[in-house]
Design an enzyme around this catalytic site. Structure first.
Site, PDB file in Angstrom:
ATOM      1  N   ARG A 255      30.151  40.534  49.871  1.00 37.51           N
ATOM      2  CA  ARG A 255      29.694  41.930  49.852  1.00 37.51           C
ATOM      3  C   ARG A 255      29.515  42.401  48.401  1.00 37.51           C
ATOM      4  O   ARG A 255      29.774  41.638  47.468  1.00 37.51           O
ATOM      5  CB  ARG A 255      30.714  42.823  50.580  1.00 37.51           C
ATOM      6  CG  ARG A 255      32.014  42.957  49.824  1.00 37.51           C
ATOM      7  CD  ARG A 255      33.029  43.793  50.568  1.00 37.51           C
ATOM      8  NE  ARG A 255      34.026  42.903  51.191  1.00 37.51           N
ATOM      9  CZ  ARG A 255      34.152  42.750  52.493  1.00 37.51           C
ATOM     10  NH1 ARG A 255      33.389  43.398  53.335  1.00 37.51           N
ATOM     11  NH2 ARG A 255      35.083  41.938  52.974  1.00 37.51           N
ATOM     12  N   TYR A 394      44.305  45.634  35.589  1.00 39.31           N
ATOM     13  CA  TYR A 394      42.858  45.389  35.660  1.00 39.31           C
ATOM     14  C   TYR A 394      42.281  45.232  34.248  1.00 39.31           C
ATOM     15  O   TYR A 394      41.514  44.293  33.973  1.00 39.31           O
ATOM     16  CB  TYR A 394      42.200  46.567  36.389  1.00 39.31           C
ATOM     17  CG  TYR A 394      40.750  46.372  36.757  1.00 39.31           C
ATOM     18  CD1 TYR A 394      40.362  45.497  37.772  1.00 39.31           C
ATOM     19  CD2 TYR A 394      39.752  47.101  36.107  1.00 39.31           C
ATOM     20  CE1 TYR A 394      39.022  45.347  38.131  1.00 39.31           C
ATOM     21  CE2 TYR A 394      38.413  46.966  36.459  1.00 39.31           C
ATOM     22  CZ  TYR A 394      38.059  46.089  37.475  1.00 39.31           C
ATOM     23  OH  TYR A 394      36.733  45.938  37.825  1.00 39.31           O
ATOM     24  N   LYS A 398      40.395  41.971  32.677  1.00 44.94           N
ATOM     25  CA  LYS A 398      38.971  42.042  32.327  1.00 44.94           C
ATOM     26  C   LYS A 398      38.750  41.874  30.821  1.00 44.94           C
ATOM     27  O   LYS A 398      37.664  41.450  30.399  1.00 44.94           O
ATOM     28  CB  LYS A 398      38.375  43.369  32.823  1.00 44.94           C
ATOM     29  CG  LYS A 398      38.363  43.497  34.344  1.00 44.94           C
ATOM     30  CD  LYS A 398      37.475  42.438  35.001  1.00 44.94           C
ATOM     31  CE  LYS A 398      37.291  42.648  36.486  1.00 44.94           C
ATOM     32  NZ  LYS A 398      36.477  41.608  37.124  1.00 44.94           N
TER      33      LYS A 398
HETATM   34  P1  NAP Z   1      33.988  44.279  46.146  1.00 41.70           P
HETATM   35  O1  NAP Z   1      32.944  45.061  46.869  1.00 41.70           O
HETATM   36  O2  NAP Z   1      35.420  44.523  46.460  1.00 41.70           O
HETATM   37  O3  NAP Z   1      33.641  42.721  46.274  1.00 41.70           O
HETATM   38  C1  NAP Z   1      34.471  41.732  45.720  1.00 41.70           C
HETATM   39  C2  NAP Z   1      34.466  40.534  46.623  1.00 41.70           C
HETATM   40  O4  NAP Z   1      35.370  39.548  46.088  1.00 41.70           O
HETATM   41  C3  NAP Z   1      34.939  40.882  48.030  1.00 41.70           C
HETATM   42  O5  NAP Z   1      34.093  40.315  48.993  1.00 41.70           O
HETATM   43  C4  NAP Z   1      36.316  40.279  48.060  1.00 41.70           C
HETATM   44  O6  NAP Z   1      36.740  39.949  49.363  1.00 41.70           O
HETATM   45  C5  NAP Z   1      36.132  39.054  47.194  1.00 41.70           C
HETATM   46  N1  NAP Z   1      37.405  38.479  46.795  1.00 41.70           N
HETATM   47  C6  NAP Z   1      38.562  39.130  46.493  1.00 41.70           C
HETATM   48  N2  NAP Z   1      39.545  38.245  46.223  1.00 41.70           N
HETATM   49  C7  NAP Z   1      38.999  37.010  46.352  1.00 41.70           C
HETATM   50  C8  NAP Z   1      39.522  35.693  46.235  1.00 41.70           C
HETATM   51  N3  NAP Z   1      40.795  35.490  45.892  1.00 41.70           N
HETATM   52  N4  NAP Z   1      38.694  34.643  46.457  1.00 41.70           N
HETATM   53  C9  NAP Z   1      37.400  34.835  46.807  1.00 41.70           C
HETATM   54  N5  NAP Z   1      36.868  36.069  46.955  1.00 41.70           N
HETATM   55  C10 NAP Z   1      37.641  37.143  46.729  1.00 41.70           C
HETATM   56  O7  NAP Z   1      33.847  44.496  44.565  1.00 41.70           O
HETATM   57  P2  NAP Z   1      32.544  44.777  43.677  1.00 41.70           P
HETATM   58  O8  NAP Z   1      32.548  46.212  43.365  1.00 41.70           O
HETATM   59  O9  NAP Z   1      31.371  44.146  44.260  1.00 41.70           O
HETATM   60  O10 NAP Z   1      32.996  44.012  42.338  1.00 41.70           O
HETATM   61  C11 NAP Z   1      32.562  42.689  41.993  1.00 41.70           C
HETATM   62  C12 NAP Z   1      33.051  42.368  40.602  1.00 41.70           C
HETATM   63  O11 NAP Z   1      32.553  43.341  39.678  1.00 41.70           O
HETATM   64  C13 NAP Z   1      34.567  42.390  40.485  1.00 41.70           C
HETATM   65  O12 NAP Z   1      34.979  41.375  39.587  1.00 41.70           O
HETATM   66  C14 NAP Z   1      34.837  43.761  39.874  1.00 41.70           C
HETATM   67  O13 NAP Z   1      36.046  43.804  39.152  1.00 41.70           O
HETATM   68  C15 NAP Z   1      33.640  43.918  38.965  1.00 41.70           C
HETATM   69  N6  NAP Z   1      33.345  45.326  38.633  1.00 41.70           N
HETATM   70  C16 NAP Z   1      32.916  46.191  39.594  1.00 41.70           C
HETATM   71  C17 NAP Z   1      32.632  47.498  39.226  1.00 41.70           C
HETATM   72  C18 NAP Z   1      32.112  48.523  40.212  1.00 41.70           C
HETATM   73  O14 NAP Z   1      31.841  49.654  39.803  1.00 41.70           O
HETATM   74  N7  NAP Z   1      31.930  48.202  41.471  1.00 41.70           N
HETATM   75  C19 NAP Z   1      32.811  47.928  37.914  1.00 41.70           C
HETATM   76  C20 NAP Z   1      33.267  47.007  36.977  1.00 41.70           C
HETATM   77  C21 NAP Z   1      33.518  45.704  37.349  1.00 41.70           C
HETATM   78  P3  NAP Z   1      37.562  41.077  50.217  1.00 41.70           P
HETATM   79  O15 NAP Z   1      36.766  42.334  50.152  1.00 41.70           O
HETATM   80  O16 NAP Z   1      37.633  40.518  51.579  1.00 41.70           O
HETATM   81  O17 NAP Z   1      38.879  41.231  49.512  1.00 41.70           O
END
Ligand code: NAP
Length: 488
Positions: A255, A394, A398
């Site tokens: 996702r 976090y 990061k």
């Molecule tokens: P998200 O919607 O929560 O998606 C992250 C995905 O990683 C989820 O499908 C999650 O599965 C999966 N995951 C978690 N633990 C895992 C593991 N041990 N092994 C394999 N998969 C795992 O997050 P996102 O917002 O798309 O974020 C993606 C990346 O961008 C992350 O590294 C996040 O820190 C970074 N980021 C996001 C934002 C933002 O604004 N969204 C900002 C800065 C950085 P489950 O949902 O089933 O746990």
């Protein structure tokens, strides 16, 4: 995923009548679908300098990508200018060191009332005057900024520092002045959806490919980047990502941002290995089905990247399948926000292990499959640069990711391997949907573009960093944050 409410035309009409102390954003002009060789069709490009092979490479890159090019350099090399004019460009000489002249040239570069976005490319040159502070170089920054502030919505300002502006204290001072100027300019330009970047150049072809990408609608949410365009041992940079026949692993891709990246890579022709934990099987199956429905190739690997067995399962699945591997997006990430007083050992360790330790485990397991010239993208966060209340775990993870990208870039350089970190800001996903409403609204007002990003914005950047277009970019951190005030 829905667009931000403040971009809804009906809401905007209503808000304009109510005197609220909030600024409304300009809708961004984004790229859609598979990339083409003419991403800049319907735009203009104006160059303030055309005197050497670097200027020519920049002018040709934007011209080949479809922009209507104008050369504003009154002392430009006539042979080089002739080549751009032969390609359909025009010459409108303007003195770039005084406010007003350059703007007049930009106005002349289009028909009256032309609202096509403009990419203004300014080569920062060494001053002839011995005055350190007030000279042609610093005066030109004001003239360029003055013009940039009056460009149509969704324009770009690219400030180019060539190899000639290096090696002595005067060059260092002019570079620093330009970087400081850009850090303020992008904050002013954002309200019209326009962006500003600094390109420090070691290799002209790498700079040209980078400039064409930053000028394109694919880079709509990027602003304030300060990047080095280097020579790559993997070959010259190309004008498109060129991912046909390549295979790329994306972790945490069921996702959110990971799924958007997987879809974007598949659209460019890559076979995508989608990893996520077994509990996300249903969401991952949806992502795989969507990719296949559009004619793309994707396979799901259920594995927890935070464990040795999970990392090895990923390597085994790819090795048994159609390995080898040409790229990895280390994207899986979690938050367990707590203030220091309340943070448990489990919350601290879990975040460090999934966000940072897992990258090392997966990378080690798949290294035998990696092809020469492969590229790695490590997902960091703006919070790894600035820090944030209640996010010590976090931010620590990061920030370590950024250092890891630099170390991998250094270690892999001789084999043509590249590694870069992306630092997203506020992106609309399930992760940020958990934020309190007031924090979300504040986060938007703290960006230069006054809006959150979409997963597609990060996906465009990841696709660029994996593909051949970015061969001259390695060991760098690219913020994808719409110009967030934090840490910038
Ligand atoms: P998200 O919607 O929560 O998606 C992250 C995905 O990683 C989820 O499908 C999650 O599965 C999966 N995951 C978690 N633990 C895992 C593991 N041990 N092994 C394999 N998969 C795992 O997050 P996102 O917002 O798309 O974020 C993606 C990346 O961008 C992350 O590294 C996040 O820190 C970074 N980021 C996001 C934002 C933002 O604004 N969204 C900002 C800065 C950085 P489950 O949902 O089933 O746990």
């Amino acid at each position: 995923m829905q667009d931000d409410w403040s971009l809804n035309p009906n809401v905007r009409k209503l808000l304009r009548r109510v005197p609220l102390p909030i600024s409304l954003p300009t809708p961004l002009r984004r790229g859609l679908g598979r990339s083409t060789a003419t991403e800049l069709l319907g735009t203009r490009a104006v160059l303030t300098h055309l005197r050497d092979s670097l200027d020519l490479a920049l002018a040709q890159a934007v011209q080949h990508a479809g922009a209507a090019v104008t050369i504003a350099d009154p002392a430009g090399d006539t042979t080089l200018t002739g080549r751009i004019v032969d390609g359909g460009g025009q010459l409108v000489p303007a003195t770039a060191d005084l406010p007003g002249g350059l703007l007049a040239a930009i106005v002349q570069s289009g028909a009256s009332g032309d609202r096509r976005p403009v990419t203004l490319i300014h080569r920062v040159t060494r001053p002839h005057s011995s005055d350190l502070a007030v000279n042609e170089t610093t005066d030109a920054l004001l003239a360029v900024g003055h013009a940039a502030a009056q460009l149509p919505a969704n324009s770009r300002l690219l400030l180019v520092i060539g190899p000639d502006l290096r090696g002595d204290s005067l060059a260092g001072l002019m570079t620093a002045a330009t970087q400081g100027f850009a850090r303020s300019a992008f904050k002013e330009l954002g309200k019209t959806g326009s962006t500003c970047h600094v390109l420090r150049v070691e290799d002209a072809q790498a700079a040209a490919a980078l400039a064409a990408f930053l000028a394109s609608p694919r880079a709509a949410f990027l602003t304030g980047l300060d990047l080095l365009a280097q020579k790559s041992l993997a070959g010259d940079a190309a004008d498109r990502p060129a991912l046909e026949g390549k295979s790329v692993l994306v972790t945490g891709a069921a996702r959110g941002i990971g799924a958007a990246i997987a879809e974007r890579l598949a659209l460019e022709g890559a076979l995508v290995w989608i990893n996520d934990i077994a509990q996300s099987q249903a969401a991952a199956a949806d992502t795989v089905a969507q990719i296949r429905a559009r004619g793309g190739q994707a396979e799901f690997i259920a594995a927890d990247v935070g464990t040795l067995t999970g990392a090895q399962a990923i390597a085994d699945a790819i090795g048994k399948g159609q390995g080898p591997l040409h790229g990895i997006i280390h994207n899986a990430g979690i938050t367990r926000d707590r203030t220091l007083r309340k943070m448990s050992v489990a919350q601290w360790r879990q975040v460090l292990q999934v966000n940072f330790g897992a990258m090392h485990l997966v990378q080690t397991a798949v290294t035998p499959l990696l092809q020469p010239g492969a590229a790695m993208v490590l997902m960091s966060s703006v919070m790894g640069i600035s820090g944030n209340f209640g996010q010590t775990n976090y931010s620590a993870s990061k920030s370590a990711v950024i250092e890891l990208a630099k170390q991998w870039a250094c270690d892999g350089y001789a084999r043509g391997l590249r590694a870069n970190a992306i630092a997203p800001g506020f992106i609309l996903t399930d992760m940020t949907a958990q934020m309190p409403v007031m924090n979300r609204e504040m986060a938007k007002q703290l960006t230069a573009l006054l809006q959150p990003g979409l997963p597609l914005d990060v996906a465009e950047l990841a696709c660029f960093l994996i593909g051949a277009q970015s061969r001259g970019v390695t060991g760098q951190v690219l913020r994808c944050d719409g110009g967030m005030a934090f840490g910038a």
